[in-house]
Scaffold this motif. Structure first.
Motif, PDB file in Angstrom:
ATOM      1  N   ARG A  72      27.281 -29.629  16.316  1.00  0.00           N
ATOM      2  CA  ARG A  72      27.142 -28.211  15.990  1.00  0.00           C
ATOM      3  C   ARG A  72      25.670 -27.811  15.889  1.00  0.00           C
ATOM      4  O   ARG A  72      25.262 -26.753  16.364  1.00  0.00           O
ATOM      5  CB  ARG A  72      27.874 -27.913  14.676  1.00  0.00           C
ATOM      6  CG  ARG A  72      28.099 -26.453  14.408  1.00  0.00           C
ATOM      7  CD  ARG A  72      28.905 -26.212  13.129  1.00  0.00           C
ATOM      8  NE  ARG A  72      30.247 -26.767  13.216  1.00  0.00           N
ATOM      9  CZ  ARG A  72      30.682 -27.807  12.484  1.00  0.00           C
ATOM     10  NH1 ARG A  72      29.899 -28.405  11.617  1.00  0.00           N
ATOM     11  NH2 ARG A  72      31.919 -28.243  12.609  1.00  0.00           N
ATOM     12  N   THR A 118      32.165 -26.886  19.416  1.00  0.00           N
ATOM     13  CA  THR A 118      32.119 -28.271  18.928  1.00  0.00           C
ATOM     14  C   THR A 118      33.501 -28.889  19.044  1.00  0.00           C
ATOM     15  O   THR A 118      33.665 -30.000  19.552  1.00  0.00           O
ATOM     16  CB  THR A 118      31.608 -28.315  17.480  1.00  0.00           C
ATOM     17  OG1 THR A 118      30.258 -27.863  17.455  1.00  0.00           O
ATOM     18  CG2 THR A 118      31.685 -29.723  16.906  1.00  0.00           C
ATOM     19  N   THR A 177      23.743 -24.881  18.063  1.00  0.00           N
ATOM     20  CA  THR A 177      23.086 -23.715  17.458  1.00  0.00           C
ATOM     21  C   THR A 177      21.584 -23.723  17.729  1.00  0.00           C
ATOM     22  O   THR A 177      20.989 -22.674  17.936  1.00  0.00           O
ATOM     23  CB  THR A 177      23.362 -23.613  15.943  1.00  0.00           C
ATOM     24  OG1 THR A 177      22.957 -24.817  15.312  1.00  0.00           O
ATOM     25  CG2 THR A 177      24.836 -23.332  15.667  1.00  0.00           C
ATOM     26  N   PRO A 220      25.625 -19.003  19.291  1.00  0.00           N
ATOM     27  CA  PRO A 220      25.868 -18.392  17.976  1.00  0.00           C
ATOM     28  C   PRO A 220      26.725 -19.295  17.096  1.00  0.00           C
ATOM     29  O   PRO A 220      27.592 -20.022  17.585  1.00  0.00           O
ATOM     30  CB  PRO A 220      26.616 -17.097  18.312  1.00  0.00           C
ATOM     31  CG  PRO A 220      26.315 -16.838  19.749  1.00  0.00           C
ATOM     32  CD  PRO A 220      26.082 -18.174  20.383  1.00  0.00           C
ATOM     33  N   GLU A 221      26.482 -19.236  15.801  1.00  0.00           N
ATOM     34  CA  GLU A 221      27.152 -20.142  14.865  1.00  0.00           C
ATOM     35  C   GLU A 221      28.676 -20.089  14.975  1.00  0.00           C
ATOM     36  O   GLU A 221      29.341 -21.125  14.957  1.00  0.00           O
ATOM     37  CB  GLU A 221      26.720 -19.817  13.433  1.00  0.00           C
ATOM     38  CG  GLU A 221      26.866 -21.011  12.516  1.00  0.00           C
ATOM     39  CD  GLU A 221      26.138 -20.800  11.209  1.00  0.00           C
ATOM     40  OE1 GLU A 221      26.818 -20.874  10.177  1.00  0.00           O
ATOM     41  OE2 GLU A 221      24.913 -20.557  11.227  1.00  0.00           O
ATOM     42  N   THR A 222      29.244 -18.893  15.085  1.00  0.00           N
ATOM     43  CA  THR A 222      30.705 -18.798  15.190  1.00  0.00           C
ATOM     44  C   THR A 222      31.204 -19.461  16.467  1.00  0.00           C
ATOM     45  O   THR A 222      32.237 -20.130  16.459  1.00  0.00           O
ATOM     46  CB  THR A 222      31.175 -17.336  15.148  1.00  0.00           C
ATOM     47  OG1 THR A 222      30.477 -16.601  16.158  1.00  0.00           O
ATOM     48  CG2 THR A 222      30.935 -16.710  13.794  1.00  0.00           C
ATOM     49  N   THR A 236      25.495 -19.955  27.281  1.00  0.00           N
ATOM     50  CA  THR A 236      25.582 -18.737  26.465  1.00  0.00           C
ATOM     51  C   THR A 236      26.035 -17.587  27.341  1.00  0.00           C
ATOM     52  O   THR A 236      25.816 -17.583  28.554  1.00  0.00           O
ATOM     53  CB  THR A 236      24.236 -18.398  25.805  1.00  0.00           C
ATOM     54  OG1 THR A 236      23.256 -18.263  26.830  1.00  0.00           O
ATOM     55  CG2 THR A 236      23.813 -19.471  24.822  1.00  0.00           C
ATOM     56  N   ALA A 243      29.586 -21.856  18.041  1.00  0.00           N
ATOM     57  CA  ALA A 243      29.255 -23.285  17.952  1.00  0.00           C
ATOM     58  C   ALA A 243      30.387 -24.068  17.299  1.00  0.00           C
ATOM     59  O   ALA A 243      30.679 -25.193  17.710  1.00  0.00           O
ATOM     60  CB  ALA A 243      27.953 -23.483  17.184  1.00  0.00           C
ATOM     61  N   ASP A 244      31.033 -23.485  16.297  1.00  0.00           N
ATOM     62  CA  ASP A 244      32.166 -24.173  15.658  1.00  0.00           C
ATOM     63  C   ASP A 244      33.273 -24.436  16.666  1.00  0.00           C
ATOM     64  O   ASP A 244      33.756 -25.552  16.796  1.00  0.00           O
ATOM     65  CB  ASP A 244      32.714 -23.343  14.490  1.00  0.00           C
ATOM     66  CG  ASP A 244      31.774 -23.297  13.305  1.00  0.00           C
ATOM     67  OD1 ASP A 244      30.886 -24.167  13.201  1.00  0.00           O
ATOM     68  OD2 ASP A 244      31.925 -22.387  12.468  1.00  0.00           O
TER      69      ASP A 244
END
Length: 181
Positions: free
Chosen positions: A120, A137, A124, A129-131, A173, A133-134
Motif C-alpha cells: 500500500r 493492494t 501511495t 490515491p489512498e482509497t 493512475t 491503493a487499498d
C-alpha cells in the motif's frame, strides 16, 4: 497430511499416524472432523502471518516498483518450494472446503500485516490515491495468489515479468478523462 493426500486424506487416524501418536490422540483433542479442520486452518493462517511478518523484518521496505517486484518474487518462490509449497497446497484445499463451511472462510480472510502495508505504501508513494491503493493492494495480492495457484497446478515459477506487469497495473493512475497513464 492435507498437502500430500488432499481433503479426503485428512482424518484423525491419518494425523495420528503422521505425527507418530497413539491412535485416538487427535480425536481426543479435536472431537469432530470440523474441529480438526478448523484447527488446521487457524494454524495455516498463523504460519502464513508469521512468515509474512518475518519476511517484512528481513527485507528492506520496498521504495519503488522494482523493490516491490523483488519482494513479491521472493514470496512467490517461497510459496512454491519446500514447506511453503506444502502449506500453499493445504491452504488452497482449505479455501475450496470453505465454500461448504463458511466458518472457515472467516478464518481464511486475508489479514492486515506489514507486507500488505508495504504494498500500500509503494502504491501511495507513486501517486495512487489512498482509497484506490487499498483496493489495488487487495487486487494485486489476489492476482499474485492466483499466479501461485496456477504454478502449483501447472508447474513452473512466477516470472519477474509477470509480477512487473501486475505492479505496473496497480500503479497506473487514471487521468481526468478516464484514461490510464
Amino acid at each position: 497430511m492435507l498437502a500430500a493426500h488432499g481433503m479426503r486424506g485428512l482424518t484423525h487416524r491419518a494425523v495420528d499416524r503422521a505425527a507418530g501418536l497413539p491412535s485416538g490422540t487427535t480425536s481426543a483433542y479435536y472431537r469432530t472432523r470440523r474441529a480438526l479442520l478448523t484447527a488446521l486452518v487457524r494454524r495455516l493462517v498463523a504460519l502464513d502471518q508469521a512468515e509474512l511478518e518475518e519476511a517484512a523484518r528481513r527485507a528492506p521496505v520496498p521504495r519503488d516498483a522494482e523493490d516491490l517486484v523483488a519482494g513479491l518474487a521472493a514470496l512467490t518462490a517461497q510459496r512454491l518450494t519446500g514447506e511453503g509449497r506444502q502449506r500453499s497446497l493445504a491452504r488452497y484445499a482449505c479455501a475450496i472446503e470453505s465454500v461448504h463451511h463458511p466458518e472457515l472462510r472467516e478464518i481464511l480472510t486475508p489479514r492486515e500485516n506489514t507486507a500488505r502495508e508495504a504494498v500500500r505504501a509503494v502504491l501511495t508513494a507513486h501517486g495512487v490515491p489512498e482509497t484506490a491503493a487499498d483496493a489495488r493492494t487487495v487486487t494485486l495480492l489476489t492476482c499474485v495468489d492466483g499466479l501461485v495457484f496456477d504454478r502449483l497446478v501447472h508447474g513452473g515459477q512466477v516470472s519477474q515479468a509477470e509480477l512487473r506487469g501486475l505492479v505496473a497495473g496497480a500503479l497506473r493512475t487514471e487521468t481526468a478523462d478516464g484514461a490510464g497513464r
